[in-house]
Design a protein around this motif. Structure first.
Motif, PDB file in Angstrom:
ATOM      1  N   THR A 227       0.827  -1.207   0.000  1.00  0.00           N
ATOM      2  CA  THR A 227       0.000   0.000   0.000  1.00  0.00           C
ATOM      3  C   THR A 227       0.858   1.252   0.000  1.00  0.00           C
ATOM      4  OG1 THR A 227      -1.745  -1.169   1.194  1.00  0.00           O
ATOM      5  CG2 THR A 227      -1.792   1.227   1.265  1.00  0.00           C
ATOM      6  N   ASP A 228       1.876   1.282   0.864  1.00  0.00           N
ATOM      7  CA  ASP A 228       2.769   2.445   0.921  1.00  0.00           C
ATOM      8  C   ASP A 228       3.486   2.648  -0.412  1.00  0.00           C
ATOM      9  OD1 ASP A 228       2.011   2.749   3.544  1.00  0.00           O
ATOM     10  OD2 ASP A 228       3.762   1.724   4.364  1.00  0.00           O
ATOM     11  N   THR A 229       3.942   1.543  -1.016  1.00  0.00           N
ATOM     12  CA  THR A 229       4.638   1.650  -2.299  1.00  0.00           C
ATOM     13  C   THR A 229       3.730   2.197  -3.390  1.00  0.00           C
ATOM     14  OG1 THR A 229       6.051  -0.229  -1.708  1.00  0.00           O
ATOM     15  CG2 THR A 229       5.934   0.349  -4.034  1.00  0.00           C
ATOM     16  N   LEU A 230       2.496   1.714  -3.437  1.00  0.00           N
ATOM     17  CA  LEU A 230       1.558   2.185  -4.463  1.00  0.00           C
ATOM     18  C   LEU A 230       1.173   3.642  -4.225  1.00  0.00           C
ATOM     19  CD1 LEU A 230      -0.706  -0.970  -4.819  1.00  0.00           C
ATOM     20  CD2 LEU A 230       0.912  -0.077  -6.496  1.00  0.00           C
ATOM     21  N   ASN A 231       1.011   4.041  -2.964  1.00  0.00           N
ATOM     22  CA  ASN A 231       0.732   5.453  -2.682  1.00  0.00           C
ATOM     23  C   ASN A 231       1.883   6.338  -3.130  1.00  0.00           C
ATOM     24  OD1 ASN A 231      -1.882   5.458  -1.546  1.00  0.00           O
ATOM     25  ND2 ASN A 231      -1.097   4.678   0.382  1.00  0.00           N
ATOM     26  N   TYR A 232       3.122   5.855  -2.886  1.00  0.00           N
ATOM     27  CA  TYR A 232       4.293   6.610  -3.339  1.00  0.00           C
ATOM     28  C   TYR A 232       4.332   6.691  -4.866  1.00  0.00           C
ATOM     29  CZ  TYR A 232       9.187   7.815  -4.165  1.00  0.00           C
ATOM     30  OH  TYR A 232      10.342   8.406  -4.603  1.00  0.00           O
ATOM     31  N   ALA A 233       4.028   5.548  -5.517  1.00  0.00           N
ATOM     32  CA  ALA A 233       4.025   5.541  -6.983  1.00  0.00           C
ATOM     33  C   ALA A 233       2.971   6.492  -7.539  1.00  0.00           C
ATOM     34  CB  ALA A 233       3.772   4.121  -7.488  1.00  0.00           C
ATOM     35  N   ALA A 234       1.788   6.509  -6.920  1.00  0.00           N
ATOM     36  CA  ALA A 234       0.732   7.417  -7.372  1.00  0.00           C
ATOM     37  C   ALA A 234       1.149   8.874  -7.207  1.00  0.00           C
ATOM     38  CB  ALA A 234      -0.552   7.135  -6.593  1.00  0.00           C
ATOM     39  N   LYS A 235       1.824   9.150  -6.084  1.00  0.00           N
ATOM     40  CA  LYS A 235       2.301  10.521  -5.848  1.00  0.00           C
ATOM     41  C   LYS A 235       3.329  10.943  -6.889  1.00  0.00           C
ATOM     42  CE  LYS A 235       4.448  13.343  -2.229  1.00  0.00           C
ATOM     43  NZ  LYS A 235       5.031  13.320  -0.864  1.00  0.00           N
ATOM     44  N   GLU A 236       4.266  10.029  -7.198  1.00  0.00           N
ATOM     45  CA  GLU A 236       5.293  10.352  -8.189  1.00  0.00           C
ATOM     46  C   GLU A 236       4.681  10.479  -9.583  1.00  0.00           C
ATOM     47  OE1 GLU A 236       8.565  11.050  -7.554  1.00  0.00           O
ATOM     48  OE2 GLU A 236       7.769  11.051  -5.510  1.00  0.00           O
ATOM     49  N   LEU A 237       3.731   9.612  -9.913  1.00  0.00           N
ATOM     50  CA  LEU A 237       3.061   9.726 -11.212  1.00  0.00           C
ATOM     51  C   LEU A 237       2.315  11.047 -11.332  1.00  0.00           C
ATOM     52  CD1 LEU A 237       1.657   6.106 -11.692  1.00  0.00           C
ATOM     53  CD2 LEU A 237       3.428   7.220 -13.059  1.00  0.00           C
ATOM     54  N   SER A 238       1.734  11.476 -10.218  1.00  0.00           N
ATOM     55  CA  SER A 238       1.048  12.768 -10.225  1.00  0.00           C
ATOM     56  C   SER A 238       2.026  13.908 -10.500  1.00  0.00           C
ATOM     57  CB  SER A 238       0.350  12.986  -8.882  1.00  0.00           C
ATOM     58  OG  SER A 238      -0.282  14.245  -8.837  1.00  0.00           O
ATOM     59  N   LYS A 239       3.220  13.813  -9.879  1.00  0.00           N
ATOM     60  CA  LYS A 239       4.250  14.830 -10.145  1.00  0.00           C
ATOM     61  C   LYS A 239       4.669  14.820 -11.606  1.00  0.00           C
ATOM     62  CE  LYS A 239       6.380  14.848  -5.540  1.00  0.00           C
ATOM     63  NZ  LYS A 239       7.640  14.563  -4.813  1.00  0.00           N
ATOM     64  N   VAL A 240       4.917  13.613 -12.139  1.00  0.00           N
ATOM     65  CA  VAL A 240       5.351  13.499 -13.531  1.00  0.00           C
ATOM     66  C   VAL A 240       4.298  14.049 -14.468  1.00  0.00           C
ATOM     67  CG1 VAL A 240       5.901  11.849 -15.361  1.00  0.00           C
ATOM     68  CG2 VAL A 240       6.893  11.560 -13.089  1.00  0.00           C
ATOM     69  N   GLU A 241       3.021  13.757 -14.169  1.00  0.00           N
ATOM     70  CA  GLU A 241       1.956  14.260 -15.021  1.00  0.00           C
ATOM     71  C   GLU A 241       1.916  15.776 -14.999  1.00  0.00           C
ATOM     72  OE1 GLU A 241      -1.355  14.399 -17.557  1.00  0.00           O
ATOM     73  OE2 GLU A 241       0.184  12.892 -17.155  1.00  0.00           O
ATOM     74  N   GLY A 242       2.078  16.367 -13.799  1.00  0.00           N
ATOM     75  CA  GLY A 242       2.110  17.825 -13.709  1.00  0.00           C
ATOM     76  C   GLY A 242       3.292  18.423 -14.456  1.00  0.00           C
ATOM     77  N   LEU A 243       4.461  17.795 -14.313  1.00  0.00           N
ATOM     78  CA  LEU A 243       5.648  18.288 -15.006  1.00  0.00           C
ATOM     79  C   LEU A 243       5.515  18.121 -16.514  1.00  0.00           C
ATOM     80  CD1 LEU A 243       8.359  16.898 -12.584  1.00  0.00           C
ATOM     81  CD2 LEU A 243       7.665  19.279 -12.838  1.00  0.00           C
ATOM     82  N   ARG A 244       4.874  17.016 -16.930  1.00  0.00           N
ATOM     83  CA  ARG A 244       4.674  16.804 -18.372  1.00  0.00           C
ATOM     84  C   ARG A 244       3.803  17.905 -18.969  1.00  0.00           C
ATOM     85  NH1 ARG A 244       0.938  14.850 -21.665  1.00  0.00           N
ATOM     86  NH2 ARG A 244      -0.490  14.507 -19.933  1.00  0.00           N
ATOM     87  N   ARG A 245       2.735  18.240 -18.236  1.00  0.00           N
ATOM     88  CA  ARG A 245       1.856  19.304 -18.728  1.00  0.00           C
ATOM     89  C   ARG A 245       2.587  20.638 -18.773  1.00  0.00           C
ATOM     90  NH1 ARG A 245      -3.646  17.797 -15.286  1.00  0.00           N
ATOM     91  NH2 ARG A 245      -4.081  15.823 -16.367  1.00  0.00           N
TER      92      ARG A 245
END
Length: 469
Positions: A227-245
């Protein structure tokens, strides 16, 4: 475990019982043999007979009793005649001094009372009961040279009733354990499956692009860690998506500006007489080159991060490379008032890809020009020591906050969130710098203090300098 219990408590119970009794009678015989000349042998034999529930009889060469202890009824060795004892002695001599035999006898009805006391299965009235006796004989030589025969008898109690009792108990135990196991399995499966179902549901939401999804697990440690790993992955994906935009917005701005200027100057040259001048043409050429630089940088960063770009190493003069790049900024310093200085303590020869190292230096200087302070000062310092050459690019800008420094080399990251069109370059420079220096195996970093500017640096191994002509 239930199968093992059934096998050992029912199928193999009699075999184990006989094996234990056999080992016990042989151990008793060994103990008697060891102490055959002991003056306290009589006491020892009495003790062994009572403790092991074993009949003991020791006879001399003429089968006269020397010691005799009868602890069970219907003892076989005490009912033996001279002929039977002689047969056992001959058998023992043939088998190396010992003889072992199982003898079954019918217990007569007059011993029924004794049998009842023992708790054995009773035969029908007027019938006989089968009892099995274990007889062990050993020939032992005493200290005076005479030979005696040690005879031991142990009764094997019938285990049929015991096995039946155990079988009934095991049936109940099996049923109870199966019910408990099924209940426990259902409980555990539910405790394990519930958080996994929740995680699976959240993962599907994440796959749809909902990066604010929160994973809730709990329960076992492994599920909590997942659960902690997936929450971290979701957080990082959110950052990447923001940076991509943000990157798309920045690149769109960088593309739109030169295209607008090219279109505008071309329309002016078409519609207004006398505007077809070399200056206007040069502006169109410059903006077209800017577009080419942007596309090239995007291609470079993609190749570097995918590992498709390789190095073409050669021996080059890093100091001369810096001087050549500095010359390209002369016009900028003359027109816009920038002060760019180069300080070095000697010539530095390195083994590197000269074109890509030039790109590193160019991007670092360009970054310093974009973010230097109002005094527009940029300093490039080269120092050679201990087999390394260190190049530092120093600006006097606002600096970088400590929490931002680990991210400045990222592909999409920008410290200044408000987009500022680069005067030279495309804004992807630091990511390109990082990947090229990684390919060269060089060290690099940044030293920055908020309000006091930044120092970007990198190091390469040096070669023996050649004499300049």
């Amino acid at each position: 475990m239930l199968v093992l219990l059934w096998l050992f408590q029912t199928v193999f119970l009699e075999s184990f019982y006989k094996a234990i009794k056999t080992q016990n009678i042989k151990s008793t015989a060994e103990n008697i043999t060891t102490n055959i000349n002991n003056e306290n042998l009589d006491t020892l034999l009495s003790t062994l007979a009572q403790r092991n529930d074993t009949c003991i009889r020791i006879v001399d060469e003429n089968f006269a009793n020397l010691y005799s202890y009868e602890t069970t009824f219907e003892c076989t060795i005490h009912k033996m005649g001279v002929g039977e004892m002689e047969a056992f002695r001959q058998k023992a001599r043939q088998e190396g001094g010992t003889a072992f035999e199982l003898i079954s006898r019918d217990v007569m009805q007059e011993f029924r009372g004794k049998v009842e006391k023992k708790g054995w299965n009773m035969p029908p009235p007027g019938g006989n009961m089968r009892v099995e006796n274990m007889v062990y004989v050993r020939l032992v030589e005493r200290a005076d040279g005479s030979q005696v025969m040690v005879m031991l008898n142990s009764t094997i109690t019938p285990v049929g009733a015991t096995v039946e009792t155990l079988r009934i108990q095991l049936i109940y135990v099996t049923v109870i354990l199966l019910v408990l196991c099924v209940g426990l399995a259902l409980l555990l499966s539910r405790q394990i499956s519930k958080p996994i179902i929740r995680i699976n549901r959240s993962a599907k939401e994440l796959a749809k692009g909902q990066y604010d999804t929160t994973f809730s697990g709990g329960g076992y440690r492994e599920i909590s860690e997942l659960t902690d790993t997936l929450n971290y992955a979701a957080k990082e994906l959110s950052k990447v998506e923001g940076l991509r935009r943000e990157l798309i917005a920045n690149i769109s701005h960088d593309l739109r500006t030169p295209l607008t200027m090219i279109t505008g100057y071309a329309e002016v040259m078409r519609d207004i007489p006398g505007e077809n001048t070399p200056e206007n043409v040069q502006i169109i050429i410059d903006e077209a080159k800017r577009l080419t630089d942007l596309v090239n940088d995007l291609m470079d960063i993609s190749k570097l991060q995918s590992g498709a770009m390789t190095l073409s190493l050669s021996e080059c003069n890093l100091t001369e490379t810096v001087r050549d790049i500095m010359a390209r900024y002369m016009k900028l310093t003359e027109q816009d008032g920038y002060h760019i200085k180069f300080i070095c303590d000697g010539e530095a020869m390195v083994s590197a890809d000269e074109i890509k190292i030039s790109q590193v230096i160019y991007n670092l200087i360009n970054n310093a020009i974009n973010y230097t302070g109002p005094d527009k000062n940029v300093t490039v310092c080269q120092s050679v020591r201990d087999g390394f050459v260190k190049l530092e690019i120093i600006d006097t800008g606002d600096g970088i906050a400590p929490e931002e420094i680990p991210y400045i080399w990222d592909r999409y990251y920008k410290v200044d969130k408000a987009h500022k069109r680069a005067m030279i370059g495309t804004g992807l420079g630091l990511s390109i710098v990082k990947n090229i220096l990684d390919l060269h195996g060089g060290a690099y970093g940044v030293i920055s203090t908020v309000g006091q500017g930044s120092i970007f640096w990198f190091e390469l191994n040096t070669l023996e300098p050649k004499k300049l002509k």
